[in-house]
Design a protein around this motif. Structure first.
Motif, PDB file in Angstrom:
ATOM      1  N   SER A   1       2.931   3.130  -8.319  1.00 24.86           N
ATOM      2  CA  SER A   1       2.570   2.378  -7.116  1.00 24.86           C
ATOM      3  C   SER A   1       1.184   1.767  -7.252  1.00 24.86           C
ATOM      4  CB  SER A   1       2.598   3.303  -5.898  1.00 24.86           C
ATOM      5  OG  SER A   1       1.554   4.260  -5.994  1.00 24.86           O
ATOM      6  N   PHE A   2       0.861   0.874  -6.332  1.00 25.97           N
ATOM      7  CA  PHE A   2      -0.469   0.285  -6.276  1.00 25.97           C
ATOM      8  C   PHE A   2      -1.511   1.387  -6.071  1.00 25.97           C
ATOM      9  CE2 PHE A   2      -3.860  -1.587  -3.556  1.00 25.97           C
ATOM     10  CZ  PHE A   2      -4.389  -2.481  -4.469  1.00 25.97           C
ATOM     11  N   SER A   3      -1.204   2.340  -5.194  1.00 23.81           N
ATOM     12  CA  SER A   3      -2.163   3.414  -4.921  1.00 23.81           C
ATOM     13  C   SER A   3      -2.403   4.273  -6.156  1.00 23.81           C
ATOM     14  CB  SER A   3      -1.680   4.278  -3.748  1.00 23.81           C
ATOM     15  OG  SER A   3      -0.494   4.964  -4.070  1.00 23.81           O
ATOM     16  N   ASN A   4      -1.384   4.454  -6.991  1.00 18.32           N
ATOM     17  CA  ASN A   4      -1.581   5.199  -8.242  1.00 18.32           C
ATOM     18  C   ASN A   4      -2.643   4.530  -9.110  1.00 18.32           C
ATOM     19  OD1 ASN A   4       1.918   6.045  -8.500  1.00 18.32           O
ATOM     20  ND2 ASN A   4       0.227   7.361  -7.884  1.00 18.32           N
ATOM     21  N   HIS A   5      -2.643   3.214  -9.112  1.00 12.70           N
ATOM     22  CA  HIS A   5      -3.625   2.477  -9.898  1.00 12.70           C
ATOM     23  C   HIS A   5      -5.024   2.603  -9.284  1.00 12.70           C
ATOM     24  CE1 HIS A   5       0.105   0.683 -11.421  1.00 12.70           C
ATOM     25  NE2 HIS A   5      -0.590   0.256 -12.458  1.00 12.70           N
ATOM     26  N   VAL A   6      -5.098   2.468  -7.968  1.00 10.90           N
ATOM     27  CA  VAL A   6      -6.393   2.547  -7.287  1.00 10.90           C
ATOM     28  C   VAL A   6      -7.039   3.918  -7.492  1.00 10.90           C
ATOM     29  CG1 VAL A   6      -7.543   2.517  -5.041  1.00 10.90           C
ATOM     30  CG2 VAL A   6      -5.779   0.824  -5.563  1.00 10.90           C
ATOM     31  N   PHE A   7      -6.228   4.982  -7.423  1.00 12.38           N
ATOM     32  CA  PHE A   7      -6.755   6.340  -7.507  1.00 12.38           C
ATOM     33  C   PHE A   7      -6.778   6.891  -8.933  1.00 12.38           C
ATOM     34  CE2 PHE A   7      -5.045   6.163  -3.097  1.00 12.38           C
ATOM     35  CZ  PHE A   7      -6.278   6.239  -2.452  1.00 12.38           C
TER      36      PHE A   7
ATOM     37  N   ALA B   1       8.490   5.876  10.495  1.00 10.82           N
ATOM     38  CA  ALA B   1       7.842   5.076  11.529  1.00 10.82           C
ATOM     39  C   ALA B   1       6.383   4.787  11.197  1.00 10.82           C
ATOM     40  CB  ALA B   1       7.924   5.804  12.877  1.00 10.82           C
ATOM     41  N   ILE B   2       5.860   5.434  10.175  1.00  9.42           N
ATOM     42  CA  ILE B   2       4.455   5.256   9.818  1.00  9.42           C
ATOM     43  C   ILE B   2       4.351   4.196   8.721  1.00  9.42           C
ATOM     44  CG2 ILE B   2       2.371   6.425   9.044  1.00  9.42           C
ATOM     45  CD1 ILE B   2       3.691   9.054   9.918  1.00  9.42           C
ATOM     46  N   ASN B   3       3.486   3.219   8.924  1.00  6.45           N
ATOM     47  CA  ASN B   3       3.443   2.110   7.961  1.00  6.45           C
ATOM     48  C   ASN B   3       2.678   2.453   6.692  1.00  6.45           C
ATOM     49  OD1 ASN B   3       0.759   1.945   8.703  1.00  6.45           O
ATOM     50  ND2 ASN B   3       0.824  -0.181   9.297  1.00  6.45           N
ATOM     51  N   GLY B   4       2.771   1.533   5.725  1.00  7.96           N
ATOM     52  CA  GLY B   4       2.166   1.760   4.424  1.00  7.96           C
ATOM     53  C   GLY B   4       0.666   1.926   4.481  1.00  7.96           C
ATOM     54  N   GLU B   5       0.028   1.235   5.435  1.00 11.93           N
ATOM     55  CA  GLU B   5      -1.422   1.315   5.531  1.00 11.93           C
ATOM     56  C   GLU B   5      -1.879   2.734   5.862  1.00 11.93           C
ATOM     57  OE1 GLU B   5      -5.034  -1.154   7.612  1.00 11.93           O
ATOM     58  OE2 GLU B   5      -3.142  -1.006   8.682  1.00 11.93           O
ATOM     59  N   ILE B   6      -1.211   3.359   6.821  1.00 10.16           N
ATOM     60  CA  ILE B   6      -1.595   4.714   7.204  1.00 10.16           C
ATOM     61  C   ILE B   6      -1.317   5.689   6.065  1.00 10.16           C
ATOM     62  CG2 ILE B   6      -1.061   6.619   8.765  1.00 10.16           C
ATOM     63  CD1 ILE B   6      -0.778   4.679  10.991  1.00 10.16           C
ATOM     64  N   LYS B   7      -0.207   5.504   5.388  1.00 11.88           N
ATOM     65  CA  LYS B   7       0.108   6.385   4.265  1.00 11.88           C
ATOM     66  C   LYS B   7      -0.938   6.244   3.155  1.00 11.88           C
ATOM     67  CE  LYS B   7       5.095   6.597   5.037  1.00 11.88           C
ATOM     68  NZ  LYS B   7       6.437   6.323   4.491  1.00 11.88           N
TER      69      LYS B   7
ATOM     70  N   LEU C   1       0.800  -1.216   0.000  1.00 11.49           N
ATOM     71  CA  LEU C   1       0.000   0.000   0.000  1.00 11.49           C
ATOM     72  C   LEU C   1       0.837   1.273   0.000  1.00 11.49           C
ATOM     73  CD1 LEU C   1      -2.689  -1.065   2.637  1.00 11.49           C
ATOM     74  CD2 LEU C   1      -2.878  -1.170   0.143  1.00 11.49           C
ATOM     75  N   LEU C   2       2.135   1.154   0.264  1.00 11.75           N
ATOM     76  CA  LEU C   2       2.993   2.341   0.314  1.00 11.75           C
ATOM     77  C   LEU C   2       2.866   3.177  -0.959  1.00 11.75           C
ATOM     78  CD1 LEU C   2       6.328   1.064   1.867  1.00 11.75           C
ATOM     79  CD2 LEU C   2       4.994   3.011   2.678  1.00 11.75           C
ATOM     80  N   PRO C   3       2.465   4.442  -0.848  1.00 12.24           N
ATOM     81  CA  PRO C   3       2.321   5.268  -2.052  1.00 12.24           C
ATOM     82  C   PRO C   3       3.620   5.445  -2.820  1.00 12.24           C
ATOM     83  CG  PRO C   3       1.193   6.268  -0.183  1.00 12.24           C
ATOM     84  CD  PRO C   3       2.009   5.138   0.363  1.00 12.24           C
ATOM     85  N   SER C   4       4.754   5.273  -2.137  1.00  8.61           N
ATOM     86  CA  SER C   4       6.047   5.453  -2.805  1.00  8.61           C
ATOM     87  C   SER C   4       6.579   4.183  -3.445  1.00  8.61           C
ATOM     88  CB  SER C   4       7.078   5.969  -1.799  1.00  8.61           C
ATOM     89  OG  SER C   4       7.213   5.050  -0.720  1.00  8.61           O
ATOM     90  N   GLY C   5       5.959   3.050  -3.168  1.00  6.98           N
ATOM     91  CA  GLY C   5       6.473   1.784  -3.680  1.00  6.98           C
ATOM     92  C   GLY C   5       6.033   1.492  -5.102  1.00  6.98           C
ATOM     93  N   LYS C   6       6.962   1.150  -5.947  1.00  8.33           N
ATOM     94  CA  LYS C   6       6.636   0.833  -7.334  1.00  8.33           C
ATOM     95  C   LYS C   6       6.263  -0.642  -7.484  1.00  8.33           C
ATOM     96  CE  LYS C   6       9.672   4.342  -9.357  1.00  8.33           C
ATOM     97  NZ  LYS C   6      10.803   4.599 -10.296  1.00  8.33           N
ATOM     98  N   ILE C   7       5.393  -0.929  -8.437  1.00  8.53           N
ATOM     99  CA  ILE C   7       5.002  -2.309  -8.715  1.00  8.53           C
ATOM    100  C   ILE C   7       6.232  -3.140  -9.061  1.00  8.53           C
ATOM    101  CG2 ILE C   7       3.643  -3.801 -10.230  1.00  8.53           C
ATOM    102  CD1 ILE C   7       1.969  -2.032  -8.345  1.00  8.53           C
TER     103      ILE C   7
END
Length: 525
Positions: free
Chosen positions: A253-259, A317-323, A221-227
């Protein structure tokens, strides 16, 4: 034949000397949506077992052909329910358009069952059943092409039991696979070359509504992580293959696809893969990387109060879910429904070999503990044996004792054949903390929370009946809630969950979406 040789052959899995299970059908064609489709056997299907993320959890003794049987979905309401309370008319891009619902999650929400991901399971996933009951104009799911309906990893229970052991046996489905090829990829941490699968791509990925991906982990879910960087710490990259099948812009990222497209309402379920990873922990991944992908070091409500997006985004310290959910909030998505985690350590799969069976086999050989490859003997009360092939052999009357592992330090059980009591305790603690976090998210989004933990407790204890009067049987393997894999629900189980989600939505948003008559799914396979 010498019993030692015979036993070795029986334990070897799908060797050419093994009897082959009778296929479920002997035709070369199946009917899909009125079209005749040729049944095609994937040429490398025997190699797929090691590429399947769930393959090591099941004993495969043969193969079979499964023809497509389109599931008969429930009768939808005669009248369109009023969905106006879930419609975001404050957003000019959404105003005046039909309500769009998006589902975000892992294997449960994707419709995984019977050990695999395939069209019948996708069609009976609880988000699709909810969309049908809400009579949405569109809810697009990433179905495999008509000729690839068996997807990936599907297994069928078989009565063929060469060892006579207590662990359920399966046939691997060999026809109409969604696998494109077995390809050479880079292994863990970009080292070595390993063989993995590539799956056939979903052509309309830009318009997907069910963004649930089998074995999705929170780190995805990390917005910065690439597929392209997914599963860099694993040799088996089957999750990456599933993700790339639907998220095809690999540099995003996965979030780029979702949004990519806006939505009014979303259903959110994550965490299964992460907790199951802790329980299995076969590669020590979670000890190596820590638990930061599961739980943040800060309270979610504190983080959501931060107005500066850069401040929360760059805090390690903040996980991917919160981001990810912060990004949902920044996109002004107004309506949601959250699902917490059930007691995953109590799923039937982990109870196939119970404590009584463990004690029984130890008493037979006059031992008080099993030996493992870490050089330690472990008291019976401190472990739970898993239904692996070597554990199955322990209980088999057809396997010579000289071939059985775990009774002697020179022939130990592998660590993957058991779960330690401390690991189960850790998983319970993580689930409790994770569910507290999910409750915080539902409060932040002013959204309902579906208590999956309480639901599963009732089902597993035999104390739950549906609103249309069907007793939910959580026993295994003959119950009606769990599929043959002992982890994910049947079509009926998905209908039960769909109703729980709709009840939560109705109660919270003061709506009247009619519930599904779950009895219609009792015979849907």
């Amino acid at each position: 034949m010498n019993i030692l040789i015979l036993s070795a052959l029986l334990l070897g899995g799908c060797k050419t000397t093994d009897p082959i299970a009778t296929p479920q059908a002997n035709t070369d064609y199946s009917i899909i949506d009125g079209d005749t489709v040729k049944t095609v056997v994937f040429k490398d299907y025997k190699k797929l077992k090691d590429k399947d993320p769930n393959g090591k959890n099941y004993i495969v003794v043969g193969d079979t052909i499964v023809l497509y049987k389109e599931p008969k979905l429930h009768t939808s309401p005669a009248k369109d329910p009023d969905l106006s309370k879930l419609k975001n008319n404050d957003d000019p891009d959404l105003k005046g358009k039909p309500l769009r619902m998006v589902a975000i999650g892992g294997s449960l929400t994707a419709g995984v069952r019977d050990g695999g991901y395939f069209n019948e399971g996708i069609l009976t996933s609880y988000p699709n059943l909810i969309a049908r009951q809400m009579k949405l104009k569109k809810f697009e799911q990433p179905l495999f092409d008509a000729t690839d309906y068996n997807g990936f990893g599907r297994k069928v229970r078989t009565s063929f039991n060469p060892t006579g052991g207590p662990v359920p046996k399966f046939n691997e489905v060999k026809n109409n696979s969604g696998v494109e090829a077995i390809v050479e990829t880079t292994g863990a941490f970009d080292k070595n070359k390993v063989q993995n699968v590539s799956l056939k791509k979903y052509k309309s990925y830009q318009t997907i509504d069910n963004w649930a991906v089998p074995n999705l982990s929170i780190s995805t879910l990390l917005p910065s992580g690439k597929i392209s960087g997914t599963d860099f710490y694993k040799d088996n990259k089957s999750f990456k293959a599933s993700l790339e099948r639907v998220a095809q812009d690999y540099d995003k990222s996965f979030s780029n696809h979702v949004f990519r497209n806006k939505f009014d309402f979303f259903i959110y379920e994550v965490g299964w893969e992460d907790i199951l990873g802790v329980i299995f922990d076969r590669n020590n991944t979670y000890n190596m990387l820590g638990k930061q992908s599961i739980l943040p070091s800060k309270n979610p409500e504190e983080i959501f109060k931060i107005n500066n997006s850069d401040e929360w985004y760059y805090d390690p310290a903040i996980n991917g879910e919160i981001k990810f959910l912060k990004q949902v909030a920044n996109n002004k998505v107004k309506y949601a429904c959250f699902l917490n985690l059930p007691p995953l350590e109590s799923l039937p799969y982990f109870k196939i070999i119970n404590q009584a069976k463990q004690q029984e086999i130890l008493s037979t050989v006059q031992k008080s503990f099993f030996y493992f490859t870490n050089g330690l003997g472990t008291e019976n009360s401190g472990i739970s044996l898993l239904p692996t092939s070597e554990v199955d052999s322990l209980y088999s009357t057809k396997v010579h004792i000289a071939l059985k592992k775990g009774f002697d330090a020179k022939s130990p059980l592998s660590l993957s054949s058991a779960v330690y009591g401390s690991t189960i305790s850790e998983a319970k603690t993580l689930i409790k903390s994770f569910n507290n976090q999910t409750a915080a998210f539902s409060k932040i989004f002013n959204a309902p929370l579906v208590d999956m933990y309480g639901l599963y407790e009732k089902i597993l204890s035999g104390n739950y009946s549906t609103d249309d009067g069907v007793r939910v049987d959580g026993s295994y393997p003959n119950g009606n809630f769990f599929s043959s894999d002992g982890i994910y629900p049947t079509a009926f189980g998905q209908a039960v969950i769909a109703n729980e989600v709709m009840k939560a939505i109705n109660a919270y948003y003061k709506m009247e979406i009619p519930l599904i008559k779950t009895a219609e799914y009792l015979n849907v396979k």
